[in-house]
Design a protein around this motif. Structure first.
Motif, PDB file in Angstrom:
ATOM      1  N   PHE A   1       0.856  -1.192   0.000  1.00 26.77           N
ATOM      2  CA  PHE A   1       0.000   0.000   0.000  1.00 26.77           C
ATOM      3  C   PHE A   1       0.888   1.238   0.000  1.00 26.77           C
ATOM      4  CE2 PHE A   1      -2.149   3.519   2.066  1.00 26.77           C
ATOM      5  CZ  PHE A   1      -3.378   3.545   1.427  1.00 26.77           C
ATOM      6  N   GLY A   2       0.547   2.191  -0.872  1.00 26.35           N
ATOM      7  CA  GLY A   2       1.332   3.418  -0.935  1.00 26.35           C
ATOM      8  C   GLY A   2       2.597   3.280  -1.750  1.00 26.35           C
ATOM      9  N   GLY A   3       2.662   2.283  -2.618  1.00 23.46           N
ATOM     10  CA  GLY A   3       3.839   2.105  -3.469  1.00 23.46           C
ATOM     11  C   GLY A   3       3.446   1.625  -4.851  1.00 23.46           C
TER      12      GLY A   3
ATOM     13  N   PHE B   1      10.746   1.066  -8.892  1.00 23.37           N
ATOM     14  CA  PHE B   1       9.917   0.938  -7.703  1.00 23.37           C
ATOM     15  C   PHE B   1       9.711   2.331  -7.117  1.00 23.37           C
ATOM     16  CE2 PHE B   1      12.213  -2.905  -8.418  1.00 23.37           C
ATOM     17  CZ  PHE B   1      11.372  -3.949  -8.051  1.00 23.37           C
ATOM     18  N   THR B   2       8.484   2.618  -6.640  1.00 26.71           N
ATOM     19  CA  THR B   2       8.229   3.941  -6.074  1.00 26.71           C
ATOM     20  C   THR B   2       7.691   3.829  -4.652  1.00 26.71           C
ATOM     21  OG1 THR B   2       5.871   4.329  -6.593  1.00 26.71           O
ATOM     22  CG2 THR B   2       7.466   4.597  -8.397  1.00 26.71           C
ATOM     23  N   GLU B   3       7.938   4.886  -3.892  1.00 23.06           N
ATOM     24  CA  GLU B   3       7.401   5.076  -2.551  1.00 23.06           C
ATOM     25  C   GLU B   3       7.624   3.836  -1.669  1.00 23.06           C
ATOM     26  OE1 GLU B   3       6.872   8.015  -1.791  1.00 23.06           O
ATOM     27  OE2 GLU B   3       6.775   8.857  -3.797  1.00 23.06           O
ATOM     28  N   ARG B   4       6.580   3.310  -1.056  1.00 23.27           N
ATOM     29  CA  ARG B   4       6.774   2.235  -0.084  1.00 23.27           C
ATOM     30  C   ARG B   4       7.251   0.934  -0.722  1.00 23.27           C
ATOM     31  NH1 ARG B   4       2.932   0.407   3.370  1.00 23.27           N
ATOM     32  NH2 ARG B   4       4.643  -0.068   4.794  1.00 23.27           N
TER      33      ARG B   4
ATOM     34  N   ARG C   1       8.697   5.770  11.845  1.00 25.96           N
ATOM     35  CA  ARG C   1       7.779   4.810  12.453  1.00 25.96           C
ATOM     36  C   ARG C   1       7.405   3.675  11.515  1.00 25.96           C
ATOM     37  NH1 ARG C   1       4.620   4.276  17.099  1.00 25.96           N
ATOM     38  NH2 ARG C   1       6.289   2.758  17.097  1.00 25.96           N
ATOM     39  N   ILE C   2       7.198   3.985  10.224  1.00 27.35           N
ATOM     40  CA  ILE C   2       6.743   2.952   9.288  1.00 27.35           C
ATOM     41  C   ILE C   2       7.746   2.856   8.136  1.00 27.35           C
ATOM     42  CG2 ILE C   2       4.856   2.141   7.832  1.00 27.35           C
ATOM     43  CD1 ILE C   2       2.956   3.899   9.454  1.00 27.35           C
ATOM     44  N   PRO C   3       8.668   1.905   8.196  1.00 33.41           N
ATOM     45  CA  PRO C   3       9.665   1.776   7.120  1.00 33.41           C
ATOM     46  C   PRO C   3       9.005   1.353   5.809  1.00 33.41           C
ATOM     47  CG  PRO C   3      10.321   0.586   9.112  1.00 33.41           C
ATOM     48  CD  PRO C   3       8.885   0.958   9.278  1.00 33.41           C
ATOM     49  N   ASP C   4       9.684   1.632   4.699  1.00 36.45           N
ATOM     50  CA  ASP C   4       9.168   1.238   3.388  1.00 36.45           C
ATOM     51  C   ASP C   4       9.192  -0.272   3.215  1.00 36.45           C
ATOM     52  OD1 ASP C   4       8.685   3.805   2.552  1.00 36.45           O
ATOM     53  OD2 ASP C   4      10.663   4.066   1.645  1.00 36.45           O
TER      54      ASP C   4
ATOM     55  N   GLY D   1       4.190  11.112  -1.788  1.00 42.68           N
ATOM     56  CA  GLY D   1       5.449  10.994  -2.506  1.00 42.68           C
ATOM     57  C   GLY D   1       6.114  12.340  -2.724  1.00 42.68           C
ATOM     58  N   GLY D   2       6.930  12.419  -3.781  1.00 43.48           N
ATOM     59  CA  GLY D   2       7.688  13.623  -4.064  1.00 43.48           C
ATOM     60  C   GLY D   2       7.068  14.418  -5.208  1.00 43.48           C
ATOM     61  N   LEU D   3       7.304  15.730  -5.205  1.00 48.47           N
ATOM     62  CA  LEU D   3       6.728  16.570  -6.250  1.00 48.47           C
ATOM     63  C   LEU D   3       7.542  16.499  -7.538  1.00 48.47           C
ATOM     64  CD1 LEU D   3       4.233  18.342  -6.485  1.00 48.47           C
ATOM     65  CD2 LEU D   3       5.658  20.318  -5.965  1.00 48.47           C
ATOM     66  N   SER D   4       8.861  16.449  -7.430  1.00 50.02           N
ATOM     67  CA  SER D   4       9.671  16.387  -8.650  1.00 50.02           C
ATOM     68  C   SER D   4       9.518  15.052  -9.361  1.00 50.02           C
ATOM     69  CB  SER D   4      11.146  16.652  -8.335  1.00 50.02           C
ATOM     70  OG  SER D   4      11.744  15.557  -7.692  1.00 50.02           O
TER      71      SER D   4
END
Length: 525
Positions: free
Chosen positions: A169-171, A185-188, A256-259, A287-290
């Motif tokens: 979730f979130g990746g 791979f992105t985010e989490r 607190r919550i690692p990827d 995530g990131g804006l760039s």
């Protein structure tokens, strides 16, 4: 009491009255005993163990980068390939090949800094690009934003990832049209690869942190916040502090919550000394804006309705943060896009009911609604922002954001106009340029490296920028009683400048020629 006198200086105190002075007295505890005119101080104290004539040079409080990944800067300067600034995938491959050949004993090859918007090919490398250069060792390349990574086939195989792997979730696990892995791979989902990279030893962390500290001292940075630490990094910081080795005052945020995992990192004990504070926990809400993964409320340009990635749901965010707040921790959350800021402020509002005395903060703050502003003010929060993103990453923003969003991105002036505390920072090594003076000049002009102005209405003054790098960042750390301005009772952390920035039209060329911490000279040009 042993007292030292600094005199014949142009001291800009940055206290509330914006007092100027020409002299200050430092006591044996490394704190300011008194500040004012030389005549008054000599009459009051009579004699000094040492005197320092600053020959009219300008002195300002030590700068505090409120969000900079200190150990990662050290990593890039020690064990990692720095590819920030490469202009093509061909150049990237050449650098990767050269690094691998020069480091035959490194089992995992890691690189950081790729940015597809400045590459000739206008795309990220894929696993096939990496395999072409290195196929016998795992390779992992982190995009400049640290929200996207590219793995070669060996790294994917070693990590047990396949086309059938469930996406956290979130990746995202990006695939080709035929379902095969691109290696991106992105985010989490980054954790699916990164969690398999061997952990650093204490000696490696020590080398990285102290190398970064030397670099920060050259920049006039006397305090910094390292905003995402795992258990091993926290332990390294504490050990370095106990051994008296930290050179820069550090505020470190446990993550607190690692990827790549739903496992919650254990909440540490709070820690506070003169050089290290661990009293705030960190979350990522988008995530990131760039990289166009921040969770905004309208679609990114040239996409099929894509609005970024929300990395947390309310329940998990609230319950995990609640545990920390109940034990006295403040909360800092990476939130850039509208959706992420709305979610974060909803959680913070509920946490505020538990303990209204804790001051929380949001990192980056890409956009603000009127409702967001009201929440920031009501809860006495800090916005930790990075104008330097505009300087280095404007082309990314121009290619992905609508004009309406581009006009208001990273709203520094809106924050200040509404009485919200602003803390400036660079988020290095997300950007290559961590020079505070370039960052402040960008806050003033809103100009990118090529002169393009982003968000004309959000320009702030130099005095506001310097205050955000000193007092504002101290407030963000909840340490404004001991640092941020040159005032009686505070740490004698200050820098001597090669020129007076208040007399310049462009402050980006200012340099720290001396950096003093705890009343001791730590760097001299």
């Amino acid at each position: 009491m042993t007292l030292r006198l600094i005199h014949n200086a142009n001291i800009i105190t940055m206290d509330d009255a914006f007092t100027k002075a020409d002299s200050m007295v430092i006591n044996k505890y490394g704190k300011i005993e008194a500040i004012g005119t030389e005549n008054d101080l000599r009459e009051k104290f009579f004699s000094f163990s040492k005197e320092f004539d600053f020959k009219g040079k300008t002195v300002v409080p030590g700068l505090n980068d409120a969000h900079i990944h200190v150990w990662k800067i050290g990593h890039l300067r020690t064990y990692m390939l720095d590819v920030r600034g490469v202009k093509s995938i061909i150049e990237f491959k050449e650098k990767l090949k050269d690094f691998a050949e020069k480091n035959p004993n490194i089992n995992w090859i890691m690189a950081r800094g790729i940015n597809e918007m400045v590459l000739e090919e206008k795309r990220l490398p894929t696993k096939e690009d990496l395999d072409e250069v290195i196929s016998d060792r795992p390779v992992f390349v982190i995009r400049t934003c640290a929200h996207i990574g590219i793995a070669n086939s060996k790294a994917i195989e070693f990590s047990g990832v396949s086309e059938a792997t469930q996406v956290p979730f979130g990746g995202e696990i990006r695939k080709n049209n035929d379902g095969s892995l691109q290696g991106i791979f992105t985010e989490r989902a980054l954790g699916l690869i990164m969690n398999n990279i061997p952990a650093f030893t204490f000696e490696e962390y020590k080398n990285m942190i102290l190398e970064a500290h030397n670099y920060l001292l050259r920049m006039g940075i006397t305090s910094a916040t390292d905003p995402a630490a795992n258990e091993e990094l926290l332990a390294a910081y504490i050990r370095l502090d106990e051994e008296g080795l930290l050179k820069v005052r550090m505020n470190v945020f446990p993550l607190r919550i690692p990827d790549g995992s739903d496992e919650i990192q254990v909440l540490p004990e709070q820690y506070e000394s003169e050089f290290l504070q661990i009293k705030t926990v960190k979350f990522f809400s988008d995530g990131g804006l760039s990289s166009a993964t921040a969770a905004i409320n309208v679609a990114y340009k040239n996409t099929d309705g894509y609005k970024g990635v929300l990395r947390l749901d309310y329940n998990k965010f609230y319950e995990t943060a609640k545990e920390a707040v109940e034990k006295g921790f403040s909360v800092a959350t990476h939130a850039i896009g509208h959706q992420a800021i709305d979610l974060t402020l909803k959680v913070y509002s509920d946490l505020f009911l538990i303990n209204p005395n804790l001051k929380h903060r949001i990192e980056h703050v890409g956009f603000l609604s009127n409702e967001n502003i009201a929440d920031f003010k009501r809860m006495n929060m800090t916005a930790a922002m990075q104008p330097i993103f505009i300087y280095e990453l404007a082309n990314n923003f121009k290619n992905t954001l609508t004009d309406d969003l581009l006009d208001v991105v990273y709203p520094c002036k809106t924050v200040l106009d509404n009485g919200i505390n602003l803390a400036l920072s660079t988020d290095g090594p997300v950007v290559r340029e961590i020079n505070p003076w370039v960052n402040m000049e960008t806050a003033i002009t809103r100009k990118s490296a090529d002169g393009f102005v982003v968000g004309e209405s959000q320009k702030i003054t130099f005095h506001q920028a310097l205050k955000a790098y000193t007092v504002g960042s101290a407030v963000a750390d909840n340490l404004e009683n001991v640092k941020g301005s040159l005032s009686k009772g505070k740490y004698a952390d200050f820098i001597v400048l090669d020129k007076n920035p208040f007399e310049l039209e462009n402050v980006s060329t200012v340099e720290a020629i001396e950096t003093w911490i705890h009343g001791e000279l730590k760097y001299k040009i």
